[in-house]
Design an enzyme around this catalytic site. Structure first.
Site, PDB file in Angstrom:
ATOM      1  N   GLU A  17      68.716  45.041  42.445  1.00  0.00           N
ATOM      2  CA  GLU A  17      68.777  43.594  42.284  1.00  0.00           C
ATOM      3  C   GLU A  17      67.488  43.070  41.652  1.00  0.00           C
ATOM      4  O   GLU A  17      66.408  43.206  42.227  1.00  0.00           O
ATOM      5  CB  GLU A  17      68.988  42.937  43.653  1.00  0.00           C
ATOM      6  CG  GLU A  17      68.946  41.415  43.620  1.00  0.00           C
ATOM      7  CD  GLU A  17      68.966  40.787  45.012  1.00  0.00           C
ATOM      8  OE1 GLU A  17      68.822  39.549  45.085  1.00  0.00           O
ATOM      9  OE2 GLU A  17      69.101  41.519  46.012  1.00  0.00           O
ATOM     10  N   ASP A  58      68.149  43.017  48.152  1.00  0.00           N
ATOM     11  CA  ASP A  58      67.310  42.417  49.187  1.00  0.00           C
ATOM     12  C   ASP A  58      68.080  42.254  50.496  1.00  0.00           C
ATOM     13  O   ASP A  58      69.307  42.128  50.514  1.00  0.00           O
ATOM     14  CB  ASP A  58      66.816  41.040  48.727  1.00  0.00           C
ATOM     15  CG  ASP A  58      65.872  41.132  47.541  1.00  0.00           C
ATOM     16  OD1 ASP A  58      65.333  42.227  47.303  1.00  0.00           O
ATOM     17  OD2 ASP A  58      65.698  40.116  46.844  1.00  0.00           O
ATOM     18  N   ASP A  85      68.745  39.851  52.370  1.00  0.00           N
ATOM     19  CA  ASP A  85      68.972  38.425  52.608  1.00  0.00           C
ATOM     20  C   ASP A  85      70.401  38.094  52.184  1.00  0.00           C
ATOM     21  O   ASP A  85      71.189  38.982  51.839  1.00  0.00           O
ATOM     22  CB  ASP A  85      67.945  37.567  51.848  1.00  0.00           C
ATOM     23  CG  ASP A  85      67.968  37.808  50.341  1.00  0.00           C
ATOM     24  OD1 ASP A  85      68.932  38.450  49.846  1.00  0.00           O
ATOM     25  OD2 ASP A  85      67.056  37.342  49.642  1.00  0.00           O
ATOM     26  N   ASP A 105      71.623  36.528  49.499  1.00  0.00           N
ATOM     27  CA  ASP A 105      71.945  36.863  48.109  1.00  0.00           C
ATOM     28  C   ASP A 105      72.135  38.368  47.943  1.00  0.00           C
ATOM     29  O   ASP A 105      73.036  38.823  47.237  1.00  0.00           O
ATOM     30  CB  ASP A 105      70.839  36.372  47.172  1.00  0.00           C
ATOM     31  CG  ASP A 105      70.951  34.882  46.891  1.00  0.00           C
ATOM     32  OD1 ASP A 105      72.031  34.321  47.158  1.00  0.00           O
ATOM     33  OD2 ASP A 105      69.970  34.278  46.430  1.00  0.00           O
TER      34      ASP A 105
END
Length: 649
Positions: A436, A509, A511, A513
């Site tokens: 990412e 990540d 998180d 997203d």
């Protein structure tokens, strides 16, 4: 028709019980939680076989606080008379003799999922104790235990405490009750998972119309009952609950041909992929086989004939393809037959050649009968219209693929500046990290071992393919880049032999997203490269959430529980860094925590239940917001990072 009289003499003994405990993997595959549930399924399948053959209509399953589980049915009951060859009761034969059962001929069971006669005896052999009761006017009871032989130092498995006893207690009940406690010295865990059991018995209830299965978990004081009078017709409705269906009621048919009972239910949705699931004698066949091939060819033939009779397809038009008719199709195909032959030990694919013509014939005949019903004319017209649109999209996608194949230089240019390839020429050693963001991608490129690690940074979120046509998918730059990098093609043209990297690692990540990107990529792989997942080539990289450091001491923690342990290890005066993203790590940290095979944590993506995966992808990645919210509120635990089992690679 199977006979109502079921005696001990009907049980055929092929060989004695071997030391199952010494090599349990030979009989149940694994001693993990999957193997634990396997010994339960063996007993449940015996009860379901009684129902499938018309002798039972109710099964009760109970999980107890002491770790044991029971299964009770209201069938004929295991034979209690003395077996002439064994000299003991039929009950003792069933639970102590490997390859002994009443299912090796069609006299007692027309159809059976338990074909090898190892189920009850293996469950007994791998249990601390097992108790059985048989209800035939009076209650018969017997108990088996495993114990340590002090002379040999070896454990003796499933030994009868005493012969089968007629308690003389009168009963109006009929059937068999089995309760057992798995042996903790055999299995990695002996704690049954109620959610796993509920999924399985729900499926069995769908497949056996009118069968009532009651479940009670004493540990949680939780009860649930499954009973579907519509059978697989209700099954299709359940699978489509979060999808936009093109006609209100599924089409259903059941008939027998050449001693094979064929049952199918179909309904089309506005999706662009199909969801077809097949079964033989209640056993899932995720890899399909002869019955599924027969169904698909029968469906294609019937619908093409209908389109021509209705003059929707003209003389000059080519027939529509099976792929056109299966676009958006949800179908359950369930057959029951004798002498089942599965390809491979996993029972994943039906090999009986006689199943194909029988299923094709039934499919054609029954669909033709449905087509004569004027009330269903609109339904069939809708199916043909959907298929014709699919054919147009197929031709458009074919042109797009031809252009891509013809312009190899364009494909190469598509990867220029994106894919940092590796120098290794052995795909089985090569790894592709789909990373990412450019920042993390830059660190990964510096950190990698060029000989076998390739890096593909994503510069934006890939397309959510769940509600897109293949033509639209191929227009997405990020998706095209992934396809080009892997080298396998997609969909019907997918070729696993051309895979350039045997480990495809999603690195995003920790998180929201990052989780969304993982979900999008996994949806793409599941829908268009499922074999890549089935064969275990897809992984999720597990970057740490925290770094605990003091002076020259550094420790990484992957979840909140591990953070506490690392803090204790580092001691007073520690500092904690919370990583918000991969881009915050320098190349050395990224290598040490996430890319080094000696120290990293990877989670291999597997499909234990393709049907449930299909349903959840539809719920979570589709258009139905209400269903998605409902699922998230019921199941999500946003603070539980350690939900994922970490697999060292």
């Amino acid at each position: 028709m199977a006979k109502n009289s079921y005696k001990a003499e009907d049980i055929k003994i092929l060989e004695g019980l071997d030391a199952v405990r010494m090599r349990p993997g030979m009989y149940i595959g694994t001693t993990s939680i999957k193997g634990l549930h396997h010994i339960l399924w063996e007993i449940v399948d015996n009860a379901v076989d009684e129902a499938a053959n018309g002798f039972a209509d109710k099964i009760d399953i109970v999980l107890y606080k002491d770790g044991s589980v029971s299964v009770e049915d209201n069938g004929r009951g295991i034979p209690t008379d003395i077996h002439s060859k064994a000299g003991v009761s039929g009950v003792q034969v069933v639970f102590t003799q490997l390859h002994a059962g009443g299912k090796f001929s069609s006299d007692n069971y027309n159809f059976s999922g338990g074909l090898h006669g190892v189920g009850a005896s293996v469950t007994n052999a791998l249990s601390e104790w097992l108790k059985v009761e048989v209800y035939k006017n009076t209650v018969y009871s017997m108990e088996f235990r495993s114990y340590l032989n002090k002379e040999t130092g070896k454990i003796r498995s499933g030994v009868p405490v005493a012969p089968l006893k007629d308690t003389k207690v009168k009963t109006k009940k009929k059937g068999t009750f089995v309760r057992f406690k798995p042996d903790a010295t055999v299995f990695e865990t002996v704690e049954f998972n109620s959610e796993t059991i509920l999924k399985k018995i729900k499926e069995l209830a769908f497949l056996n119309k009118g069968l009532e299965i009651n479940f009670y978990d004493e540990r949680l004081d939780y009860r649930q009952t499954f009973k579907y009078d519509g059978g697989i017709l209700d099954f299709v409705k359940y699978l489509n609950v979060s999808k936009n269906t093109l006609y209100s009621e599924p089409l259903y048919a059941r008939a027998e041909k050449d001693n094979i009972v064929v049952e199918f239910a179909i309904q089309h949705t506005d999706a662009y992929v199909d969801s077809v699931y097949s079964y033989v004698n209640n056993i899932p066949t995720p890899e399909g086989g002869m019955h599924e091939t027969g169904f698909r060819s029968g469906l294609t033939r019937s619908l093409n004939d209908y389109a021509r009779e209705r003059n929707i397809l003209k003389d000059k038009d080519d027939n529509l393809l099976g792929d056109d008719f299966k676009e958006g199709l949800t179908a359950i195909v369930s057959i029951k037959m004798q002498n089942v032959q599965f390809e491979g030990q996993t029972k994943n694919k039906l090999g009986n050649p006689e199943a194909r013509p029988a299923v094709e014939s039934v499919t054609v005949t029954e669909l033709e009968l449905l087509m004569k019903n004027k009330k269903l004319q609109k339904t069939f017209d809708t199916i043909i219209a959907k298929a014709m649109n699919a054919a147009k999209a197929r031709l458009a996608a074919k042109k797009a693929k031809e252009i891509a194949r013809a312009a190899k230089s364009l494909e190469a240019q598509n990867l220029v500046g994106k894919l940092a390839s590796c120098s290794g020429r052995k795909p089985e050693l090569n790894e592709l990290f789909i990373v990412e963001g450019d920042s993390a991608g830059g660190s990964a490129k510096q950190a990698r071992v060029r000989q076998y690690q390739a890096i593909l940074p994503l510069r934006g979120k890939p397309l959510n393919v769940e509600k897109k046509k293949l033509e639209q998918i191929l227009q997405n730059e990020e998706i095209r880049t992934i396809i080009s990098a892997l080298g396998t093609g997609i969909g019907s043209e997918f070729d696993l032999e051309s895979l350039k990297f045997h480990k495809v690692i999603i690195l995003s990540d920790a998180d929201q997203d990052g989780a969304h990107i993982r979900a999008i990529l996994l949806t793409f792989f599941f829908r268009y490269m499922r074999e890549l997942v089935n064969e275990g080539h897809v992984y999720i990289g597990m970057p740490p959430l925290y770094k605990v450091y003091k002076g020259n001491t550094e420790e990484y923690a992957y979840d909140d529980n591990e953070l506490k342990q690392k803090i204790e290890k580092v001691g007073k005066g520690y500092n904690v860094q919370r990583y918000k993203g991969l881009g915050e790590m320098d190349p050395a940290q990224l290598w040490e925590t996430t890319m080094n095979p000696e120290t990293r944590s990877l989670m291999r993506v597997t499909i234990e239940d393709a049907m449930e995966a299909d349903r959840l992808i539809t719920v979570l990645m589709g258009d139905e917001v209400a269903e998605r919210k409902k699922y998230i509120f019921e199941h999500a635990n946003f603070n539980k990072q350690d939900n994922f089992a970490k697999l060292k690679r």
